[in-house]
Write a protein that holds these residues in place. Structure first.
Motif, PDB file in Angstrom:
ATOM      1  N   GLN A 311      64.848  47.173  19.027  1.00 21.44           N
ATOM      2  CA  GLN A 311      66.153  46.536  19.204  1.00 21.44           C
ATOM      3  C   GLN A 311      66.498  45.666  18.004  1.00 21.44           C
ATOM      4  N   ALA A 312      65.511  44.953  17.494  1.00 21.30           N
ATOM      5  CA  ALA A 312      65.754  44.098  16.329  1.00 21.30           C
ATOM      6  C   ALA A 312      66.177  44.941  15.126  1.00 21.30           C
ATOM      7  N   TRP A 313      65.531  46.086  14.946  1.00 26.64           N
ATOM      8  CA  TRP A 313      65.916  46.973  13.840  1.00 26.64           C
ATOM      9  C   TRP A 313      67.357  47.454  14.015  1.00 26.64           C
ATOM     10  N   ASP A 314      67.712  47.824  15.235  1.00 27.88           N
ATOM     11  CA  ASP A 314      69.087  48.280  15.484  1.00 27.88           C
ATOM     12  C   ASP A 314      70.097  47.185  15.136  1.00 27.88           C
ATOM     13  N   GLU A 315      69.782  45.955  15.536  1.00 28.06           N
ATOM     14  CA  GLU A 315      70.693  44.849  15.254  1.00 28.06           C
ATOM     15  C   GLU A 315      70.778  44.570  13.759  1.00 28.06           C
ATOM     16  N   MET A 316      69.658  44.686  13.053  1.00 28.69           N
ATOM     17  CA  MET A 316      69.682  44.455  11.607  1.00 28.69           C
ATOM     18  C   MET A 316      70.459  45.549  10.883  1.00 28.69           C
ATOM     19  N   ARG A 317      70.348  46.775  11.374  1.00 30.48           N
ATOM     20  CA  ARG A 317      71.139  47.851  10.758  1.00 30.48           C
ATOM     21  C   ARG A 317      72.633  47.593  10.937  1.00 30.48           C
ATOM     22  N   ALA A 318      73.001  47.103  12.127  1.00 27.50           N
ATOM     23  CA  ALA A 318      74.408  46.779  12.368  1.00 27.50           C
ATOM     24  C   ALA A 318      74.875  45.654  11.452  1.00 27.50           C
ATOM     25  N   LEU A 319      74.032  44.650  11.261  1.00 32.11           N
ATOM     26  CA  LEU A 319      74.376  43.558  10.353  1.00 32.11           C
ATOM     27  C   LEU A 319      74.492  44.049   8.914  1.00 32.11           C
ATOM     28  N   ASP A 320      73.573  44.939   8.549  1.00 31.71           N
ATOM     29  CA  ASP A 320      73.621  45.489   7.193  1.00 31.71           C
ATOM     30  C   ASP A 320      74.925  46.242   6.967  1.00 31.71           C
ATOM     31  N   ALA A 321      75.316  47.012   7.964  1.00 32.42           N
ATOM     32  CA  ALA A 321      76.579  47.762   7.856  1.00 32.42           C
ATOM     33  C   ALA A 321      77.765  46.816   7.727  1.00 32.42           C
ATOM     34  N   HIS A 322      77.719  45.716   8.480  1.00 32.37           N
ATOM     35  CA  HIS A 322      78.818  44.752   8.424  1.00 32.37           C
ATOM     36  C   HIS A 322      78.905  44.068   7.061  1.00 32.37           C
ATOM     37  N   TRP A 323      77.783  43.533   6.588  1.00 27.46           N
ATOM     38  CA  TRP A 323      77.808  42.728   5.373  1.00 27.46           C
ATOM     39  C   TRP A 323      77.913  43.566   4.101  1.00 27.46           C
ATOM     40  N   ASN A 324      77.618  44.865   4.214  1.00 24.17           N
ATOM     41  CA  ASN A 324      77.729  45.717   3.035  1.00 24.17           C
ATOM     42  C   ASN A 324      78.941  46.652   3.098  1.00 24.17           C
ATOM     43  N   ALA A 325      79.795  46.446   4.098  1.00 24.44           N
ATOM     44  CA  ALA A 325      81.031  47.227   4.181  1.00 24.44           C
ATOM     45  C   ALA A 325      81.978  46.808   3.072  1.00 24.44           C
ATOM     46  N   PRO A 326      82.781  47.744   2.579  1.00 31.57           N
ATOM     47  CA  PRO A 326      83.764  47.399   1.527  1.00 31.57           C
ATOM     48  C   PRO A 326      84.712  46.316   2.008  1.00 31.57           C
ATOM     49  N   ARG A 327      85.022  45.372   1.154  1.00 31.00           N
ATOM     50  CA  ARG A 327      85.941  44.296   1.482  1.00 31.00           C
ATOM     51  C   ARG A 327      87.284  44.555   0.785  1.00 31.00           C
ATOM     52  N   ALA A 328      88.356  44.264   1.516  1.00 28.81           N
ATOM     53  CA  ALA A 328      89.672  44.487   0.950  1.00 28.81           C
ATOM     54  C   ALA A 328      89.935  43.518  -0.186  1.00 28.81           C
TER      55      ALA A 328
END
Length: 328
Positions: A311-328
């Motif tokens: 579960q922790a890995w899943d949450e970290m992957r979600a955080l990684d996706a959020h913080w490394n998503a392209p910013r406008a």
């Protein structure tokens, strides 16, 4: 960072169970190993000394039988802890038995010696040495240890006082070998956090006291369930080495846990001449026990760690996706 095959290929989870004086026994070690983590015990737990040969025979034969019966999920390796302090008059005897039984992993504490490391290396075993600071870490590697256990603040029993972040980053600045982190780790999220700091594996002890297999008094196990970080005191009174203990056990011994005197480190004694009474009435424990809510079989606790880790890995992957998503 590199791990030897025995640690990289044979574990279900990146966890080594810490050897706990008095508490760790063959039943607990076998439950840990067959559940996919390294199980361990201190050689001094086998009393009289001749019992160590019996324990090692039992563990090896049982794990071999398990592996034959379950080739799809073979057991993890086991480890024996050797106290390398000069007061341990059993060291030579116990080390000879480790060589005889080809113990896969030897954990050394309270001293680093080249001859001990050479003996373990003679049959292909590996040595992990526990340290509380960077200076001790360097000495251990210089004397031939294969890996290090960084014992940070909050660990049960004999523990260091440094933050895990500080301790791991100092060691990782020069050491790329096997590194374990100890100190208040009791959840799968904590295991992942240990890896995030730069450690390869988590080192978990106190949480296993509250398991059915542990050789601990029922009141000790229940105290683990009932207590939290605020119930731990850090003192060198009982062995001469700074460590963490349950306040309730100190009170039950007639002492004030908030006003303890200091001890003389030169009075440390890990010999076999007399059983250390302090460890029977004063209970070692780390700060991570707030996560322990019941006494359960060791296998069930390891299953819980596995679920939390995923579960922790899943949450970290979600955080990684959020913080490394392209910013406008």
């Amino acid at each position: 960072m590199s791990l030897p095959p025995i640690l990289a290929e044979r574990l279900r989870l990146p966890i080594v169970a810490a050897p706990m004086f008095i508490v760790s026994n063959p039943a607990l070690v076998l439950a840990q190993c067959t559940s996919g983590i390294v199980g361990s015990f201190p050689a001094l737990n086998a009393r009289p000394a001749e019992q160590l040969d019996e324990w090692l025979t039992l563990i090896r034969e049982t794990l071999t039988a398990h592996d034959r019966a379950h080739p799809e999920r073979p057991s993890a390796p086991f480890a024996v802890n050797q106290i390398v302090h000069r007061s341990n008059d059993r060291l030579e005897h116990d080390l000879e038995l480790c060589v005889k039984h080809r113990v896969p992993i030897v954990i050394t504490s309270l001293g680093a010696r080249t001859d001990v490391n050479d003996a373990v290396h003679s049959y292909g075993g590996i040595v992990l040495h526990d340290v509380i600071n960077d200076s001790f870490a360097r000495k251990a590697i210089e004397k031939g240890a294969d890996g290090l256990i960084a014992v940070a603040a909050g660990a049960g029993g004999h523990a260091g006082g440094h933050s895990p972040f500080a301790l791991v980053q100092e060691i990782r600045a020069w050491f790329d070998g096997p590194l374990l982190l100890s100190g208040a780790i009791a959840t799968g999220r904590g295991v992942l956090a240990a890896q995030a700091t730069g450690a390869d594996l988590a080192y978990i002890g106190s949480a296993f006291i509250a398991t059915e297999e542990a050789r601990a008094d029922a009141a000790y196990k229940q105290a683990i369930v009932d207590s939290g970080a605020q119930d731990i005191v850090y003192t060198n009174l009982f062995t001469g080495v700074l460590g963490n203990y349950l306040k309730s056990s100190i009170r039950n011994a007639g002492l004030d846990p908030d006003n303890l005197p200091s001890s003389d480190p030169s009075k440390m004694n890990f010999g076999s001449g007399e059983k250390p009474k302090a460890w029977k009435t004063i209970w070692g424990c780390g700060q991570g026990i707030g996560a322990i809510d019941e006494i359960r079989p060791a296998a069930a606790y390891i299953d819980r760690l596995a679920a939390e880790y995923r579960q922790a890995w899943d949450e970290m992957r979600a955080l990684d996706a959020h913080w490394n998503a392209p910013r406008a």
